[in-house]
Scaffold this active site. Structure first.
Site, PDB file in Angstrom:
ATOM      1  N   SER A  91       0.854  -1.188   0.000  1.00 47.91           N
ATOM      2  CA  SER A  91       0.000   0.000   0.000  1.00 47.91           C
ATOM      3  C   SER A  91       0.887   1.234   0.000  1.00 47.91           C
ATOM      4  O   SER A  91       1.856   1.301   0.767  1.00 47.91           O
ATOM      5  CB  SER A  91      -0.888   0.022   1.246  1.00 47.91           C
ATOM      6  N   GLY A  92       0.556   2.203  -0.819  1.00 52.10           N
ATOM      7  CA  GLY A  92       1.381   3.407  -0.935  1.00 52.10           C
ATOM      8  C   GLY A  92       1.270   4.328   0.260  1.00 52.10           C
ATOM      9  O   GLY A  92       2.286   4.698   0.881  1.00 52.10           O
ATOM     10  N   SER A  93       0.043   4.719   0.619  1.00 55.13           N
ATOM     11  CA  SER A  93      -0.107   5.662   1.735  1.00 55.13           C
ATOM     12  C   SER A  93       0.398   5.023   3.026  1.00 55.13           C
ATOM     13  O   SER A  93       0.996   5.696   3.874  1.00 55.13           O
ATOM     14  CB  SER A  93      -1.567   6.113   1.863  1.00 55.13           C
ATOM     15  N   ASP A 253     -10.681   6.219  -0.689  1.00 56.87           N
ATOM     16  CA  ASP A 253      -9.339   6.529  -0.217  1.00 56.87           C
ATOM     17  C   ASP A 253      -9.250   8.050  -0.126  1.00 56.87           C
ATOM     18  O   ASP A 253      -9.616   8.760  -1.067  1.00 56.87           O
ATOM     19  CB  ASP A 253      -8.301   5.989  -1.223  1.00 56.87           C
ATOM     20  N   GLY A 258      -1.477   5.216  -3.478  1.00 52.60           N
ATOM     21  CA  GLY A 258      -0.170   4.891  -4.057  1.00 52.60           C
ATOM     22  C   GLY A 258      -0.199   3.686  -4.982  1.00 52.60           C
ATOM     23  O   GLY A 258       0.349   3.734  -6.095  1.00 52.60           O
ATOM     24  N   THR A 259      -0.844   2.601  -4.529  1.00 52.78           N
ATOM     25  CA  THR A 259      -0.874   1.408  -5.392  1.00 52.78           C
ATOM     26  C   THR A 259      -1.755   1.655  -6.618  1.00 52.78           C
ATOM     27  O   THR A 259      -1.452   1.178  -7.710  1.00 52.78           O
ATOM     28  CB  THR A 259      -1.343   0.171  -4.602  1.00 52.78           C
TER      29      THR A 259
HETATM   30  O1  LIG Z   1      -2.099   4.203  -1.078  1.00 59.65           O
HETATM   31  C1  LIG Z   1      -2.596   3.081  -1.185  1.00 59.65           C
HETATM   32  O2  LIG Z   1      -2.091   2.207  -1.891  1.00 59.65           O
HETATM   33  C2  LIG Z   1      -3.810   2.802  -0.364  1.00 59.65           C
HETATM   34  N1  LIG Z   1      -4.359   3.838   0.448  1.00 59.65           N
HETATM   35  C3  LIG Z   1      -5.360   3.223   1.325  1.00 59.65           C
HETATM   36  C4  LIG Z   1      -5.785   2.022   0.584  1.00 59.65           C
HETATM   37  C5  LIG Z   1      -4.619   1.618  -0.288  1.00 59.65           C
HETATM   38  O3  LIG Z   1      -3.937   0.646   0.451  1.00 59.65           O
END
Ligand SMILES: O=C(O)[C@H]1NCC[C@@H]1O
Length: 344
Positions: A91-93, A253, A258-259
């Site tokens: 996961s990006g965040s 989100d 990020g993903t």
């Molecule tokens: O940034 C992400 O990849 C995500 N943000 C919350 C849900 C995902 O995992």
């Protein structure tokens, strides 16, 4: 009073998305790899995730990360990502929040102006480059695992929307990507509830009609997020777009995801819309930004892939000590359908 559980958690948000980080009160988890540790938690010890994320301690619009000793010697730390309904390989965040908390609490020594290290996510090793100044992490850039396209321009049938053209791509999770305008959306805050409704329907339809399996890890399969892609703009030579990602059990989100951004970078690259070395600013529904970049080309299981990088900033919001009173009737919390959508 003797508590049966005490867990130290640092609150942090990246671009508005609350992704907390467990820094104490939990011992190491069995498993030879971070992926195996994630599966152990999922199969044998899911009570920790439920304790922190379900009500009354947690809320639907958050995630939590468990920092663990790495299984790979080159990594400084490992982490397992827990979301409202399940565990995700990347996961990006959550990576940006975890790296920021590790540095700002001193669990990893901060080097100014740049701290560089490897983190071990369940999906694999992630290279972190954090710009640091005066004890603050100003930004985190991470090189994600390779992102790739499963399929472009697939037609699916969605109840209430009819036929819809979609792409399917992997960016650390498997995404169905839809042109927001095709579903009638401009990705503005007033549309949030309707986007969630439609996004969940699109995800269920796509998961059923377009089954996919990661070519190198068969435990990663099935579309589990919908990305509504706003139109690509060019502002003074800078490519940018809005987007909204629907996260289970049905919420937006808060960050640009990020993903999801990595999945979109792979799709844009496959369509010839973004070259190696080019940057792309992805905007969230609340107007926050992540910067994506295609670092290079590679392949995954014979499929053409890109090496994506994402840059964003996180801010610490709180230091919590969550406890469990042995007489509490909700040791693993509860969910209620007003906010936690029920699935068929
Ligand atoms: O940034 C992400 O990849 C995500 N943000 C919350 C849900 C995902 O995992």
């Amino acid at each position: 009073m003797r508590f049966s559980r005490m867990v130290n958690v640092v609150g942090a948000h990246a671009a508005g998305e609350l992704n907390e980080v467990i820094t104490g009160g939990v011992l190491d988890v069995p498993g030879a790899t971070m992926f195996a540790k994630m599966q152990h938690l999922e199969r044998h010890a899911d009570d920790l995730r439920q304790f922190l994320l379900h009500e009354p301690r947690g809320r639907v619009s958050q995630c939590v990360n468990l920092i663990l000793p790495p299984t790979l010697p080159e990594a400084k730390a490992g982490f397992v990502i827990m979301e409202s309904e399940y565990y995700v390989p990347m996961s990006g965040s959550n990576t940006i929040c975890t790296a920021t908390v590790l540095l700002e609490t001193g669990m990893i020594a901060m080097q100014e102006p740049v701290s560089e290290f490897l983190l071990e996510a369940p999906a694999g090793l992630v290279r972190i480059r954090a710009i640091c100044e005066g004890g603050k992490v100003k930004s985190v850039t991470f090189e994600n695992l390779p992102a790739f396209v499963f399929a472009l321009d697939q037609m699916i049938e969605v109840e209430g929307l009819g036929s819809l053209k979609v792409d399917v791509a992997y960016g650390g999770m498997i995404y169905v990507l839809v042109q927001a305008a095709d579903a009638g959306f401009a990705v503005t805050p007033d549309e949030a509830a309707h986007m969630v409704e439609m996004g969940e329907r699109i995800k269920a339809a796509a998961a059923q009609q377009l089954p996919v399996v990661h070519p190198e890890n068969r435990d990663i399969h099935t579309i589990n997020q919908t990305l509504f892609a706003g139109p690509l703009r060019d502002e003074g030579g800078q490519k940018r777009a809005r987007n909204g990602v629907i996260v289970s059990p049905g919420r937006l989100d808060r960050s640009p995801c990020g993903t999801g951004t990595c999945a979109r970078l792979a799709v844009m690259h496959a369509r010839g819309l973004l070259d190696v070395g080019e940057r792309f600013v992805h905007e969230s529904i609340i107007g926050t930004e992540f910067i994506g970049e295609v670092l290079g080309k590679t392949e995954v299981g014979g499929l053409p892939a890109i090496r994506p990088a994402i840059t964003g900033t996180a801010w610490i919001t709180a230091f919590h000590q969550y406890v469990l009173d042995p007489s509490d009737p909700f040791p693993t919390g509860f969910t209620l359908g007003d906010m936690w959508r029920a699935h068929d």
